[in-house]
Design an enzyme around this catalytic site. Structure first.
Site, short mmCIF file in Angstrom:
data_model
loop_
_atom_site.label_atom_id
_atom_site.label_comp_id
_atom_site.label_asym_id
_atom_site.label_seq_id
_atom_site.Cartn_x
_atom_site.Cartn_y
_atom_site.Cartn_z
N ARG A 233 39.76 54.29 37.18
CA ARG A 233 39.26 54.98 38.35
C ARG A 233 38.48 56.22 37.92
O ARG A 233 38.91 56.95 37.02
CB ARG A 233 40.39 55.38 39.30
CG ARG A 233 40.97 54.22 40.11
CD ARG A 233 39.95 53.73 41.13
NE ARG A 233 40.48 52.69 42.00
CZ ARG A 233 40.26 51.40 41.84
NH1 ARG A 233 39.56 50.98 40.79
NH2 ARG A 233 40.73 50.52 42.71
N GLU A 262 30.03 57.23 43.07
CA GLU A 262 29.37 55.98 42.71
C GLU A 262 28.34 55.59 43.76
O GLU A 262 28.67 55.51 44.95
CB GLU A 262 30.41 54.87 42.52
CG GLU A 262 31.31 55.13 41.33
CD GLU A 262 32.24 53.97 40.99
OE1 GLU A 262 32.27 52.98 41.77
OE2 GLU A 262 32.92 54.05 39.96
N HIS A 280 30.41 50.05 37.09
CA HIS A 280 31.67 49.57 37.68
C HIS A 280 31.72 48.04 37.72
O HIS A 280 31.92 47.41 38.76
CB HIS A 280 31.86 50.13 39.10
CG HIS A 280 33.30 50.15 39.53
ND1 HIS A 280 33.79 51.04 40.44
CD2 HIS A 280 34.36 49.38 39.17
CE1 HIS A 280 35.07 50.84 40.65
NE2 HIS A 280 35.45 49.82 39.87
#
Length: 307
Positions: A233, A262, A280
């Protein structure tokens, strides 16, 4: 029965769309790839009976604003974006299958370990800019790898590292004696792990305890020749601190798949020569995406089919 899908990647996955529509033909998908804030989530889900959630925030306010929703199914593995305690208090179950994408994430972590040790990314950057610099790095074999957080993914990384005969260190708040015995690892304090590891790989959930756990103090305890990996994370790592650490050679380098924001916007940070970044993608191998989506669909079907 109306099932609505918040996640853009689920919504645009042909196989998952077909599977869900076979069960619930009136399902609604986020085809436009919208990134929802809380108000957007409430508006999108206002007439739904069930929701499939990705990274969207399902807070107490969201839950209170959507009384018709009977179950939230998680597409993915982390539950830090959902107020699970409040949902359970209201008897609104969270459909969740832990570890369903473990191999996808652990393989990315392994690819980082290999690329960092052998200078794959850094020499590739140089060659693309016209610089032929033969620096082959070092072998991963025999190095010390520290795994912080030894749940499903951390344990799977231990499994993948077996052929490399690394010294394996584990730090976890739970007793991982049996896991360590299975893979020849040693459970140690966080201080010992940081002091000894050539690579520190993070595999943690985001909690109050882990929020910005990796700050400048944490990084300063690592060896100057070591590397940090984060595939868990983004908010576990304080980006301003790791940026400072990389700029000042406090550690040799880092590989990040997740970020505080993000997509990230600090281009100066992203362009650091000793930083590898990916958008990601850890849990998004094709097989993992389908497995996560299928698990979410199954949890909804099982809930509504129960007596």
């Amino acid at each position: 029965m109306v099932v609505k899908v918040l996640s853009p990647s689920f919504s645009n996955h042909i196989v998952l769309e077909k599977k869900l529509k076979e069960l619930y033909p009136d399902s609604v998908f986020n085809k436009e790839g919208r990134r929802f804030d809380e108000d957007g989530v409430i508006e999108f889900l206002k007439d739904a009976d069930a929701a499939i959630v990705g990274l969207e925030k399902i807070s107490r306010r969201v839950i209170d604003s959507l009384p018709n929703i009977r179950i939230y199914a998680k597409y993915g593995v982390g539950l830090d974006n959902i107020d699970t305690e409040y949902a359970n208090f209201l008897n609104k179950p969270i459909g969740w299958t832990p570890g369903v994408n473990r191999r996808s994430v652990s393989e990315l972590a392994l690819s980082y370990l290999l690329a960092l040790s052998r200078n794959v990314f850094f020499t590739s950057y140089l060659l693309k800019s016209g610089s032929w610099k033969k620096e082959g790095g070092v072998l991963l074999s025999g190095k010390t790898v520290g795994i912080v957080g030894c749940g499903h993914i951390g344990e799977d990384l231990l499994r993948l590292l077996q052929p490399f005969h690394c010294k394996l260190l584990v730090h976890d708040i739970l007793d991982k004696k049996l896991v360590c015995e299975s893979y020849g690892a040693t459970q140690v304090s966080i201080e010992n792990l940081l002091n000894e590891s050539d690579f520190v790989s993070l595999h943690l959930p985001l909690t109050e305890r882990t929020l910005y756990m990796v700050d400048f103090k944490f990084l300063s305890q690592m060896k100057p020749s070591s590397y940090l990996l984060n595939t868990s994370r983004g908010n576990i790592v304080k980006e301003s601190d790791i940026k400072r650490a990389l700029e000042n050679d406090v550690i040799a380098g880092a590989a990040l798949d997740v970020f505080e924001e993000e997509p990230p916007t600090d281009l100066e940070f992203l362009s650091l020569k000793n930083l590898i970044v990916t958008p990601h993608i850890g849990g998004n191998a094709k097989e993992a995406v389908e497995a996560m989506g299928t698990a979410a669909i199954k949890s909804i079907a099982e809930y509504f089919e129960r007596p």
